[in-house]
Every structure is written in structure tokens, then in C-alpha cells.
Design a protein around this motif. Structure first.
Motif, PDB file in Angstrom:
ATOM      1  N   ALA A  51      -5.179 -28.672 -11.213  1.00 17.95           N
ATOM      2  CA  ALA A  51      -4.773 -29.043  -9.859  1.00 17.95           C
ATOM      3  C   ALA A  51      -3.426 -29.765  -9.854  1.00 17.95           C
ATOM      4  CB  ALA A  51      -5.849 -29.923  -9.217  1.00 17.95           C
ATOM      5  N   LEU A  52      -3.212 -30.632 -10.821  1.00 21.28           N
ATOM      6  CA  LEU A  52      -1.932 -31.352 -10.919  1.00 21.28           C
ATOM      7  C   LEU A  52      -0.779 -30.389 -11.189  1.00 21.28           C
ATOM      8  CD1 LEU A  52      -3.103 -34.461 -12.976  1.00 21.28           C
ATOM      9  CD2 LEU A  52      -2.105 -34.541 -10.677  1.00 21.28           C
ATOM     10  N   LEU A  53      -1.016 -29.397 -12.049  1.00 24.25           N
ATOM     11  CA  LEU A  53       0.028 -28.408 -12.347  1.00 24.25           C
ATOM     12  C   LEU A  53       0.372 -27.591 -11.101  1.00 24.25           C
ATOM     13  CD1 LEU A  53      -1.106 -27.159 -15.868  1.00 24.25           C
ATOM     14  CD2 LEU A  53       1.110 -28.181 -15.329  1.00 24.25           C
ATOM     15  N   GLN A  54      -0.651 -27.215 -10.337  1.00 30.06           N
ATOM     16  CA  GLN A  54      -0.401 -26.434  -9.124  1.00 30.06           C
ATOM     17  C   GLN A  54       0.366 -27.246  -8.089  1.00 30.06           C
ATOM     18  OE1 GLN A  54      -0.867 -23.277  -8.981  1.00 30.06           O
ATOM     19  NE2 GLN A  54      -1.963 -23.157 -10.916  1.00 30.06           N
ATOM     20  N   CYS A  55       0.200 -28.572  -8.118  1.00 27.12           N
ATOM     21  CA  CYS A  55       0.928 -29.459  -7.203  1.00 27.12           C
ATOM     22  C   CYS A  55       2.269 -29.904  -7.789  1.00 27.12           C
ATOM     23  CB  CYS A  55       0.069 -30.677  -6.869  1.00 27.12           C
ATOM     24  SG  CYS A  55      -1.353 -30.287  -5.822  1.00 27.12           S
ATOM     25  N   ARG A  56       2.664 -29.275  -8.892  1.00 25.59           N
ATOM     26  CA  ARG A  56       3.948 -29.550  -9.540  1.00 25.59           C
ATOM     27  C   ARG A  56       4.083 -31.020  -9.943  1.00 25.59           C
ATOM     28  NH1 ARG A  56       3.451 -24.846  -9.538  1.00 25.59           N
ATOM     29  NH2 ARG A  56       5.012 -23.248  -9.141  1.00 25.59           N
ATOM     30  N   ARG A  57       3.031 -31.524 -10.610  1.00 26.65           N
ATOM     31  CA  ARG A  57       3.053 -32.880 -11.152  1.00 26.65           C
ATOM     32  C   ARG A  57       2.811 -32.820 -12.654  1.00 26.65           C
ATOM     33  NH1 ARG A  57      -0.884 -36.327  -7.374  1.00 26.65           N
ATOM     34  NH2 ARG A  57      -0.458 -37.857  -9.020  1.00 26.65           N
ATOM     35  N   PRO A  58       3.785 -32.289 -13.409  1.00 23.67           N
ATOM     36  CA  PRO A  58       3.593 -32.034 -14.843  1.00 23.67           C
ATOM     37  C   PRO A  58       3.403 -33.285 -15.695  1.00 23.67           C
ATOM     38  CG  PRO A  58       5.879 -31.691 -14.229  1.00 23.67           C
ATOM     39  CD  PRO A  58       5.125 -31.871 -12.950  1.00 23.67           C
ATOM     40  N   THR A  59       4.049 -34.369 -15.326  1.00 18.96           N
ATOM     41  CA  THR A  59       3.937 -35.592 -16.136  1.00 18.96           C
ATOM     42  C   THR A  59       2.510 -36.108 -16.118  1.00 18.96           C
ATOM     43  OG1 THR A  59       6.235 -36.164 -15.619  1.00 18.96           O
ATOM     44  CG2 THR A  59       4.842 -37.919 -16.498  1.00 18.96           C
ATOM     45  N   ALA A  60       1.903 -36.180 -14.928  1.00 21.24           N
ATOM     46  CA  ALA A  60       0.517 -36.638 -14.819  1.00 21.24           C
ATOM     47  C   ALA A  60      -0.433 -35.664 -15.517  1.00 21.24           C
ATOM     48  CB  ALA A  60       0.136 -36.784 -13.346  1.00 21.24           C
ATOM     49  N   ALA A  61      -0.149 -34.374 -15.379  1.00 21.08           N
ATOM     50  CA  ALA A  61      -0.996 -33.363 -16.025  1.00 21.08           C
ATOM     51  C   ALA A  61      -0.919 -33.483 -17.540  1.00 21.08           C
ATOM     52  CB  ALA A  61      -0.570 -31.968 -15.579  1.00 21.08           C
ATOM     53  N   ARG A  62       0.288 -33.750 -18.052  1.00 20.11           N
ATOM     54  CA  ARG A  62       0.459 -33.847 -19.508  1.00 20.11           C
ATOM     55  C   ARG A  62      -0.286 -35.039 -20.088  1.00 20.11           C
ATOM     56  NH1 ARG A  62       2.228 -31.765 -23.731  1.00 20.11           N
ATOM     57  NH2 ARG A  62       3.274 -32.862 -25.420  1.00 20.11           N
ATOM     58  N   GLU A  63      -0.374 -36.127 -19.355  1.00 20.33           N
ATOM     59  CA  GLU A  63      -1.141 -37.283 -19.825  1.00 20.33           C
ATOM     60  C   GLU A  63      -2.602 -36.904 -20.053  1.00 20.33           C
ATOM     61  OE1 GLU A  63      -0.634 -40.385 -16.989  1.00 20.33           O
ATOM     62  OE2 GLU A  63       1.504 -40.688 -17.430  1.00 20.33           O
ATOM     63  N   ILE A  64      -3.114 -36.056 -19.167  1.00 16.62           N
ATOM     64  CA  ILE A  64      -4.506 -35.614 -19.288  1.00 16.62           C
ATOM     65  C   ILE A  64      -4.674 -34.602 -20.412  1.00 16.62           C
ATOM     66  CG2 ILE A  64      -6.356 -34.348 -18.117  1.00 16.62           C
ATOM     67  CD1 ILE A  64      -5.230 -35.512 -15.480  1.00 16.62           C
ATOM     68  N   THR A  65      -3.794 -33.591 -20.449  1.00 14.16           N
ATOM     69  CA  THR A  65      -3.952 -32.517 -21.438  1.00 14.16           C
ATOM     70  C   THR A  65      -3.714 -33.004 -22.867  1.00 14.16           C
ATOM     71  OG1 THR A  65      -1.646 -31.822 -21.085  1.00 14.16           O
ATOM     72  CG2 THR A  65      -3.352 -30.694 -19.813  1.00 14.16           C
ATOM     73  N   THR A  66      -2.812 -33.970 -23.050  1.00 13.03           N
ATOM     74  CA  THR A  66      -2.557 -34.494 -24.398  1.00 13.03           C
ATOM     75  C   THR A  66      -3.810 -35.169 -24.954  1.00 13.03           C
ATOM     76  OG1 THR A  66      -0.219 -34.856 -23.891  1.00 13.03           O
ATOM     77  CG2 THR A  66      -1.118 -36.039 -25.767  1.00 13.03           C
TER      78      THR A  66
END
Length: 334
Positions: A51-66
Motif C-alpha cells: 500500500a505504501l508503494l502504491q501511494c509513492r512512499r518508498p522510504t516508509a515502505a523500505r523501513e518495513i521491507t528491510t
């Protein structure tokens, strides 16, 4: 239904409708202080990153995926964790591409799209290898087959960014081959798998000078290959149809870009204008003037490439037909 179940349904419904704001809000409300989510923590983290990636929020998404990737890597020998690990690695690559921080990265670091997609490919091969050990004739499930297409396509993009166009071409070819052999409940694979793989392969082939193969790949994906082949063989009716398709492609691209330009102008003139969510156009292979994406590819890229390929296809067919005619009449030269 419990509140959790309703929020999950809202998440899925809004993602299908491409209403990404609602999709993200549903997931974040689900995660907000809800202890029951911990039972499916890794699935929820994957959905949250999506959902974060679809909303173009890569930094927040990367914190989760890492963090998610490091947890799943410890469980990589557990069958249920492996698909999630693959998806997490792909999301890692997406966060880097969206944040545009890949320029200047050295290949031996652990934070490049190449490394992420390579690890995803390794996990998938591990899963496939285990299946073959259990049953020599066993095939990956449709979901894993689709994942394999996505991984090869994404890895090809990562290789292209790293400067390895030969490796990228090999990956795009493999992705296209996997799509054509994909067994689905319908007769043809889904558009969201066909178009991105065909687009990337055809575009790279065209860039490297393989015009005929590029046209073949793209026209096959767009459902016009037989018309082109007949036109190349000297069929005048097919050549006329191909020319009509070229004109339609030019007009379609012009209308799409004009409408987008008008919308952009409206936003600039009225800074208070808030674009409301508009239901996505049903994807059936045709780009309309209000289309935004088709099969996961930006509609303007689709229409622009249609124009390029149809122009090349018509020119190639005319030359081939002319050459064939001269041979039949035993004439020489132009």
C-alpha cells in the motif's frame, strides 16, 4: 464480521479499485494497536509495504521491507515463508527504484535492485528445486509461475540499470517465454503479465536494432501479429488494415496526451483543485482517452510505442511486399 475482517475486505476491494489512499488507510487502521494482527504479522507487513508503494512512499515502505526481509531470511527453509521472502525482496527493489537512489550505487552493496531481484530469483529456484525433488513432473503453482515472470522481468530492469543490456535481454526473453507457457484458468495469460514483459522486451530489441523481432513481440501482445504477417506476405487487404491501425494509434496517442495536458493545466490554474478518485477503466487491451495504466504500464507509453511499432511494421511490410512482387515478376531494382 469482525472489524479486522471488514478492514481486510476494504483493503482488498480498494486495491482492486486502485483507490490507494483508502487501501493504505485500511491497512494502517488494522495495524494501529491491534494485537490480533501479530498472528499474521508478516502478511500484514507485506500488505502494508504494498500500500505504501502504491501511494509513492518508498522510504516508509523500505523501513518495513528491510526488517521483514531479515526476519523472513531466518525462516527461508519454511515453505510458507518463501513466497513472502520473494515478494519482500521485490518490494525492496521497488523502493529503491521509486526513491531514485540507485544512481552511483556500487554493485557489491546489499541495497541495489540487482541484488534484491537476484536474491528473489535464488529463493524461487530453491522452491522449484524442492518441488522437483518431491516429484520429477511437478510444476510450480500458478502463483509461483506468475512470480517467476515478475522476477525475471524485474531482474532484467535491474540489469539494464546496471549497464548489462545482454543480461537484461536474456531475462526479458525468459519472462516472455514463461508468460507464453503459463497455465491459467483462462485461455490467455492476464494482461498485467503480458504487457510489461512484452513492452520491455520489444523496447530493448528495438533499441538494439532488432526491428523485425521487436515488432513481432509487440504486435503479438497487442493481438495484431497475424495481420502484419499477412501484410508482409503481400496481402493488400492486410496492409490496408495495418495502415488503419497505424492511424488509429497516432490519433489515440494524441487524444490521450491532449486530455492529460488539459488536466495538468487545470491543476496548475487552480491550486486548490483536489483530484478525486476515479474508478479505473476496465482493461481489455485497448487504451481510451481517459486511461491511466494498461496492464501495469503507463497508458501514454503504450500508445507512444504503438505508434512507433505500427510505423515500423507498415514500412517493413511495404518493403517486403514490394520485394516479393519484384521477384514474382522477375524485375530488377527500384
Amino acid at each position: 464480521c469482525t472489524k479486522m475482517q471488514l478492514l481486510w475486505k476494504l483493503f482488498h476491494a480498494s486495491s482492486l479499485a486502485q483507490d490507494w489512499g483508502t487501501c493504505l488507510n485500511a491497512m494502517e487502521e488494522m495495524l494501529d494497536g491491534n494485537n490480533s494482527v501479530r498472528q499474521c504479522e508478516k502478511h500484514c507487513d507485506t500488505a502494508h509495504a504494498f500500500a505504501l508503494l502504491q501511494c509513492r512512499r518508498p522510504t516508509a515502505a523500505r523501513e518495513i521491507t528491510t526488517l521483514l526481509t531479515s526476519k523472513l531470511a531466518l525462516l527461508k527453509n519454511i515453505d510458507m515463508a518463501q513466497p513472502l521472502l520473494i515478494i519482500s525482496e521485490l518490494y525492496n527493489a521497488d523502493t529503491l527504484l521509486l526513491s531514485e537512489k540507485i544512481i552511483g550505487m556500487v554493485e557489491n552493496t546489499a541495497c541495489t535492485p540487482f541484488i534484491c531481484t537476484r536474491r528473489a530469483l535464488d529463493v524461487l529456484h530453491n522452491v522449484s528445486g524442492k518441488k522437483k525433488e518431491k516429484d520429477n513432473e511437478a510444476q510450480n503453482s500458478p502463483s509461483l509461475q506468475e512470480l517467476e515472470v515478475i522476477i525475471y522481468n524485474d531482474h532484467g530492469i535491474a540489469l539494464l540499470i546496471a549497464g548489462d543490456s545482454v543480461g537484461a535481454l536474456r531475462c526479458f526473453r525468459e519472462a516472455a517465454k514463461l508468460v507464453s507457457s503459463l497455465k491459467t484458468s483462462t485461455e490467455t495469460p492476464p494482461l498485467w503479465l503480458i504487457l510489461p514483459t512484452s513492452f520491455n522486451l520489444s523496447l530493448l530489441l528495438l533499441r538494439d536494432g532488432y526491428m523485425e523481432e521487436s515488432a513481432k513481440v509487440w504486435l503479438h501482445a497487442r493481438g495484431h501479429l497475424s495481420t502484419w504477417q499477412k501484410a508482409v506476405g503481400g496481402n493488400n487487404e492486410a496492409l490496408r488494415k495495418l495502415k488503419e491501425l497505424r492511424v488509429m494509434a497516432i490519433n489515440r496517442h494524441g487524444l490521450l496526451m491532449a486530455k492529460r495536458s488539459m488536466k495538468a493545466g487545470a491543476v496548475i490554474l487552480d491550486q486548490e483543485n483536489i483530484m478525486e478518485w476515479v474508478p479505473p477503466v476496465v482493461e481489455q487491451g485497448d487504451v481510451k482517452e481517459d486511461s491511466t495504466r494498461l496492464g501495469g504500464v503507463d497508458a501514454s507509453q503504450i500508445t507512444a510505442f504503438d505508434v512507433v511499432i505500427f510505423r515500423c511494421a507498415v514500412s517493413f511490410a511495404e518493403k517486403k511486399a514490394s520485394s516479393s512482387f519484384r521477384k514474382k515478376t522477375k524485375s530488377f531494382g527500384y
